[in-house]
Design a protein around this motif. Structure first.
Motif, PDB file in Angstrom:
ATOM      1  N   ASP A  87       6.011   4.350  -5.329  1.00  0.00           N
ATOM      2  CA  ASP A  87       6.242   2.968  -5.715  1.00  0.00           C
ATOM      3  C   ASP A  87       6.892   3.055  -7.083  1.00  0.00           C
ATOM      4  N   PHE A  88       7.903   2.225  -7.315  1.00  0.00           N
ATOM      5  CA  PHE A  88       8.618   2.310  -8.585  1.00  0.00           C
ATOM      6  C   PHE A  88       9.137   0.953  -9.010  1.00  0.00           C
ATOM      7  N   ARG A  89       9.438   0.870 -10.297  1.00  0.00           N
ATOM      8  CA  ARG A  89      10.058  -0.316 -10.875  1.00  0.00           C
ATOM      9  C   ARG A  89      11.468   0.087 -11.307  1.00  0.00           C
ATOM     10  N   PRO A  90      12.502  -0.543 -10.747  1.00  0.00           N
ATOM     11  CA  PRO A  90      13.865  -0.243 -11.192  1.00  0.00           C
ATOM     12  C   PRO A  90      14.080  -0.803 -12.600  1.00  0.00           C
ATOM     13  N   ALA A 146      16.012  -1.763  -3.424  1.00  0.00           N
ATOM     14  CA  ALA A 146      15.558  -1.590  -2.042  1.00  0.00           C
ATOM     15  C   ALA A 146      16.746  -1.358  -1.118  1.00  0.00           C
ATOM     16  N   ALA A 147      17.828  -2.090  -1.318  1.00  0.00           N
ATOM     17  CA  ALA A 147      19.029  -1.904  -0.495  1.00  0.00           C
ATOM     18  C   ALA A 147      19.592  -0.498  -0.685  1.00  0.00           C
ATOM     19  N   TYR A 204       7.667  -5.662  -3.328  1.00  0.00           N
ATOM     20  CA  TYR A 204       6.476  -6.457  -3.566  1.00  0.00           C
ATOM     21  C   TYR A 204       6.809  -7.608  -4.500  1.00  0.00           C
ATOM     22  N   SER A 205       6.003  -8.629  -4.454  1.00  0.00           N
ATOM     23  CA  SER A 205       6.245  -9.815  -5.266  1.00  0.00           C
ATOM     24  C   SER A 205       6.161  -9.543  -6.768  1.00  0.00           C
ATOM     25  N   ASN A 206       5.562  -8.424  -7.165  1.00  0.00           N
ATOM     26  CA  ASN A 206       5.456  -8.101  -8.590  1.00  0.00           C
ATOM     27  C   ASN A 206       6.643  -7.279  -9.097  1.00  0.00           C
ATOM     28  N   GLY A 207       7.703  -7.113  -8.273  1.00  0.00           N
ATOM     29  CA  GLY A 207       8.901  -6.406  -8.702  1.00  0.00           C
ATOM     30  C   GLY A 207       8.922  -4.928  -8.404  1.00  0.00           C
ATOM     31  N   LEU A 208       7.841  -4.404  -7.825  1.00  0.00           N
ATOM     32  CA  LEU A 208       7.817  -2.987  -7.471  1.00  0.00           C
ATOM     33  C   LEU A 208       8.513  -2.766  -6.134  1.00  0.00           C
ATOM     34  N   HIS A 210       9.029  -7.169   2.732  1.00  0.00           N
ATOM     35  CA  HIS A 210       9.026  -7.826   1.428  1.00  0.00           C
ATOM     36  C   HIS A 210       7.787  -8.691   1.396  1.00  0.00           C
ATOM     37  N   GLY A 211       7.084  -8.647   0.306  1.00  0.00           N
ATOM     38  CA  GLY A 211       5.918  -9.514   0.237  1.00  0.00           C
ATOM     39  C   GLY A 211       4.915  -9.078  -0.780  1.00  0.00           C
ATOM     40  N   TYR A 212       3.692  -9.366  -0.471  1.00  0.00           N
ATOM     41  CA  TYR A 212       2.599  -9.109  -1.378  1.00  0.00           C
ATOM     42  C   TYR A 212       2.158  -7.665  -1.286  1.00  0.00           C
TER      43      TYR A 212
END
Length: 103
Positions: A35-38, A47-48, A62-66, A79-81
């Motif tokens: 899991d990562f944050r760009p 993601a694309a 995820y909804s938190n940007g991860l 995509h989601g929670y």
């Protein structure tokens, strides 16, 4: 996978590898997922880019940007929670009930 991903989207902050709490049969526990944050682009674009890599099996945002990316054999996108599998299943159930009940 990580090297190819960073070459496409720029730096990332890895937030989860094989430790922590994940779904029961998660690729994380097999060392096949991150899991990562760009840091230089949006999670949608990241993601694309991950989906475009030949060796990536599952990609989720995820909804938190991860963003989740794994090299598992099964292709899966979401995509989601954080508990997206359960959230999407309950939403489908709700929509199915509404359709059956006419509203």
């Amino acid at each position: 996978m990580i090297t190819e991903l960073v070459a496409k989207i720029g730096p990332i902050q890895i937030t989860s590898t094989c430790g922590g709490r994940h779904a029961r049969h998660s690729q994380h526990y097999l060392g096949r997922a991150i899991d990562f944050r760009p840091l230089a682009t949006s999670s949608r674009k990241a993601a694309a880019a991950a989906r475009s890599l030949a060796n990536v099996g599952g990609v989720g945002t995820y909804s938190n940007g991860l963003v989740h990316a794994d090299v598992g054999e099964r292709e899966a996108y979401w995509h989601g929670y954080k508990r997206s599998r359960y959230a999407s299943a309950s939403k489908r159930g709700r929509y199915a009930r509404l359709a059956r009940n006419g509203g």
